[in-house]
Write a protein that holds these residues in place. Sequence first.
Motif, PDB file in Angstrom:
ATOM      1  N   SER A   1       1.224  -1.159  -0.168  1.00  0.00           N
ATOM      2  CA  SER A   1      -0.236   0.154   0.301  1.00  0.00           C
ATOM      3  C   SER A   1       0.795   1.418   0.152  1.00  0.00           C
ATOM      4  O   SER A   1      -0.096   2.542  -0.089  1.00  0.00           O
ATOM      5  N   SER A   2       2.025   1.339  -0.157  1.00  0.00           N
ATOM      6  CA  SER A   2       3.186   2.577  -0.096  1.00  0.00           C
ATOM      7  C   SER A   2       2.719   3.344   1.380  1.00  0.00           C
ATOM      8  O   SER A   2       2.456   3.887   1.117  1.00  0.00           O
ATOM      9  N   ASP A   3       3.064   2.274   2.277  1.00  0.00           N
ATOM     10  CA  ASP A   3       2.645   3.606   3.984  1.00  0.00           C
ATOM     11  C   ASP A   3       0.860   4.484   3.848  1.00  0.00           C
ATOM     12  O   ASP A   3       0.742   5.538   3.950  1.00  0.00           O
ATOM     13  N   GLU A   4       0.061   3.198   2.764  1.00  0.00           N
ATOM     14  CA  GLU A   4      -1.127   3.990   2.187  1.00  0.00           C
ATOM     15  C   GLU A   4      -1.113   4.978   1.819  1.00  0.00           C
ATOM     16  O   GLU A   4      -1.510   6.363   2.822  1.00  0.00           O
ATOM     17  N   ILE A   5      -0.669   5.789   0.685  1.00  0.00           N
ATOM     18  CA  ILE A   5      -0.505   6.618   0.276  1.00  0.00           C
ATOM     19  C   ILE A   5      -1.078   7.524   0.156  1.00  0.00           C
ATOM     20  O   ILE A   5      -2.686   7.187  -0.143  1.00  0.00           O
ATOM     21  N   SER A   6      -1.003   8.648   0.336  1.00  0.00           N
ATOM     22  CA  SER A   6      -2.238   9.875   0.151  1.00  0.00           C
ATOM     23  C   SER A   6      -3.285   9.906  -1.106  1.00  0.00           C
ATOM     24  O   SER A   6      -2.134   9.390  -2.428  1.00  0.00           O
ATOM     25  N   SER A   7      -4.594   9.847  -1.806  1.00  0.00           N
ATOM     26  CA  SER A   7      -5.260   9.688  -3.162  1.00  0.00           C
ATOM     27  C   SER A   7      -4.748  11.240  -4.055  1.00  0.00           C
ATOM     28  O   SER A   7      -4.233  10.690  -5.449  1.00  0.00           O
TER      29      SER A   7
ATOM     30  N   SER B   1      -2.057   3.796 -24.971  1.00  0.00           N
ATOM     31  CA  SER B   1      -2.114   3.577 -26.193  1.00  0.00           C
ATOM     32  C   SER B   1      -3.535   3.202 -25.993  1.00  0.00           C
ATOM     33  O   SER B   1      -4.484   3.698 -25.813  1.00  0.00           O
ATOM     34  N   ASP B   2      -4.411   2.171 -27.860  1.00  0.00           N
ATOM     35  CA  ASP B   2      -5.389   2.581 -27.855  1.00  0.00           C
ATOM     36  C   ASP B   2      -6.496   1.438 -27.425  1.00  0.00           C
ATOM     37  O   ASP B   2      -7.253   1.651 -27.179  1.00  0.00           O
ATOM     38  N   GLU B   3      -5.249   0.667 -26.375  1.00  0.00           N
ATOM     39  CA  GLU B   3      -5.645  -0.818 -26.395  1.00  0.00           C
ATOM     40  C   GLU B   3      -5.865  -0.094 -24.444  1.00  0.00           C
ATOM     41  O   GLU B   3      -6.431  -1.210 -23.931  1.00  0.00           O
ATOM     42  N   ILE B   4      -4.557   0.264 -23.889  1.00  0.00           N
ATOM     43  CA  ILE B   4      -4.568   0.525 -22.459  1.00  0.00           C
ATOM     44  C   ILE B   4      -5.121   2.331 -22.440  1.00  0.00           C
ATOM     45  O   ILE B   4      -4.527   2.715 -21.846  1.00  0.00           O
ATOM     46  N   SER B   5      -5.817   1.805 -20.675  1.00  0.00           N
ATOM     47  CA  SER B   5      -5.707   3.105 -20.200  1.00  0.00           C
ATOM     48  C   SER B   5      -5.743   3.209 -18.390  1.00  0.00           C
ATOM     49  O   SER B   5      -5.767   1.653 -18.139  1.00  0.00           O
ATOM     50  N   PHE B   6      -4.907   4.170 -18.322  1.00  0.00           N
ATOM     51  CA  PHE B   6      -5.066   3.545 -16.592  1.00  0.00           C
ATOM     52  C   PHE B   6      -5.776   4.898 -15.650  1.00  0.00           C
ATOM     53  O   PHE B   6      -6.279   6.222 -16.314  1.00  0.00           O
ATOM     54  N   TYR B   7      -6.269   4.377 -14.386  1.00  0.00           N
ATOM     55  CA  TYR B   7      -7.346   5.484 -14.134  1.00  0.00           C
ATOM     56  C   TYR B   7      -6.851   5.354 -12.538  1.00  0.00           C
ATOM     57  O   TYR B   7      -6.624   4.119 -11.773  1.00  0.00           O
ATOM     58  N   PRO B   8      -6.682   6.964 -12.297  1.00  0.00           N
ATOM     59  CA  PRO B   8      -6.586   6.836 -10.659  1.00  0.00           C
ATOM     60  C   PRO B   8      -8.122   6.675  -9.501  1.00  0.00           C
ATOM     61  O   PRO B   8      -9.006   6.651  -9.725  1.00  0.00           O
ATOM     62  N   GLY B   9      -7.610   6.129  -8.389  1.00  0.00           N
ATOM     63  CA  GLY B   9      -8.791   5.729  -7.455  1.00  0.00           C
ATOM     64  C   GLY B   9      -8.138   6.028  -6.082  1.00  0.00           C
ATOM     65  O   GLY B   9      -8.401   6.901  -5.974  1.00  0.00           O
ATOM     66  N   ILE B  10      -8.764   5.403  -4.941  1.00  0.00           N
ATOM     67  CA  ILE B  10      -8.060   5.619  -3.614  1.00  0.00           C
ATOM     68  C   ILE B  10      -6.856   5.476  -3.081  1.00  0.00           C
ATOM     69  O   ILE B  10      -6.907   4.199  -3.422  1.00  0.00           O
ATOM     70  N   SER B  11      -5.929   6.352  -2.587  1.00  0.00           N
ATOM     71  CA  SER B  11      -4.826   5.293  -1.642  1.00  0.00           C
ATOM     72  C   SER B  11      -4.422   4.506  -2.934  1.00  0.00           C
ATOM     73  O   SER B  11      -3.778   5.392  -4.303  1.00  0.00           O
ATOM     74  N   TYR B  12      -4.003   4.018  -2.395  1.00  0.00           N
ATOM     75  CA  TYR B  12      -2.641   2.548  -3.175  1.00  0.00           C
ATOM     76  C   TYR B  12      -3.642   1.838  -4.597  1.00  0.00           C
ATOM     77  O   TYR B  12      -2.725   1.272  -5.614  1.00  0.00           O
ATOM     78  N   ARG B  13      -5.004   1.914  -4.518  1.00  0.00           N
ATOM     79  CA  ARG B  13      -5.459   0.931  -5.123  1.00  0.00           C
ATOM     80  C   ARG B  13      -6.023   1.968  -6.413  1.00  0.00           C
ATOM     81  O   ARG B  13      -7.377   2.997  -6.813  1.00  0.00           O
ATOM     82  N   HIS B  14      -6.075   1.156  -7.534  1.00  0.00           N
ATOM     83  CA  HIS B  14      -5.665   2.329  -9.332  1.00  0.00           C
ATOM     84  C   HIS B  14      -6.602   1.300 -10.441  1.00  0.00           C
ATOM     85  O   HIS B  14      -7.347   0.113 -10.063  1.00  0.00           O
ATOM     86  N   CYS B  15      -6.636   1.512 -11.153  1.00  0.00           N
ATOM     87  CA  CYS B  15      -7.338   0.668 -12.115  1.00  0.00           C
ATOM     88  C   CYS B  15      -6.477   0.618 -14.083  1.00  0.00           C
ATOM     89  O   CYS B  15      -5.926   1.989 -13.860  1.00  0.00           O
ATOM     90  N   MET B  16      -6.994  -0.483 -13.780  1.00  0.00           N
ATOM     91  CA  MET B  16      -6.107  -0.612 -16.078  1.00  0.00           C
ATOM     92  C   MET B  16      -7.094  -1.458 -16.399  1.00  0.00           C
ATOM     93  O   MET B  16      -7.653  -1.753 -16.322  1.00  0.00           O
TER      94      MET B  16
END
Length: 401
Positions: A116-122, A138-153
Amino acid sequence: MKYVLILGDGMSDYPLEQLNNKTPLQCAKKPNIDFLAQNAEVGMVKTVPEDFPPGSDVANLSVMGYDPKLYYTGRSPLEAVSMGLKLSDTDVTLRCNLVTLSDEKEYENKVMVDYSSDEISSKEAKILIEEINKHFKSDEISFYPGISYRHCMVWDNGLTKLNLTPPHDILEKKIGCYLPDNKMILDMMIKSYDILKDHPINKERVSKGLNAANSIWLWGEGKKPNIPKFYDMYKIQGSVVSAVDLIKGIGILAGLNSIEVEGATGNIHTNFKGKALAALEQLESGCDFVYLHIEAPDECGHRYEIENKVKSIELIDEQVVGPILKGLQKYDDYKILILPDHPTPLSLRTHTSEPVPYLLYQKSGSKKSGLAGYDELQAASTKIFIDEGHKLMKYFILNYK
């Protein structure tokens, strides 16, 4: 009738030598929960079907009343729904943790220091994920920020069944044996270390004595599930109160209201009392059912924080169950269901799939259980056992009297 389900994530455990061979539930001072157990049905329920991973995704889907064998498609899409991402039928999502790895030169020789990287701040995490997206989008890949250490590809036309390892399962272990076989995913993880290790955000964190979020870790892949609406199954309106995207996502897909609570963090520093008040407000506003999820015991289990796991249960009792009981008194009748989703034994620092203890209390139908309180041993002693966890919700709402 009002229905409140209080879920202490990972609350169940094994006896521990440091606790005089007792479990945290046995050690915790929890007068409100024990009172309910003395006047309730208490038993054991198997929330994780055989051959399924004992994750909070599978277990909470089961507790919510959905058979994982029919509806489970992976963890990440449930979180993506909570984040507001619109997924197509061809999208595969992956959970993207910001983790702390040790500084060995070769990536495969590094150790998982902190999932959790010391429960990094959002706020910090958003900057890092945007940097990752800039390099890998890319046309196929995108990353999206979530809360603290939890995010989405999100991966259009992506692959599933990748056999990816949750980072919280390999704390303090060398990562080489747990790296993905998929070359694209592995390459992104390796390159992410070079992108993040000297980022200004991480330099500042290290200067403050905090763990650097120096790598991404991809896991939990899946496609958006199609589950029936909760109302269609039980004919009651409901809400979910949680700090965790996974639980919010299940609730949203089920047609439940997802309630935000200020200061709800998903750890032991969460706003316990605020969650209880939010649940009561939902009931007062016309909702019949609230699914109140508390992550703290699970996080303490992963981190091997023995005292904090006991304390988290005591805080649930004092600041959640106590106020809930007081607030429910004005209703003619109500039911309360309390249980964990799965065990998170401190000695293992990860989830297991054993049955968990539950208690089911009804104001108008309280019954003497003969038990002194609520814990794994006392629940097992009743010999009451529900072998399929998804059946518990129907029993709670429709059949229990």
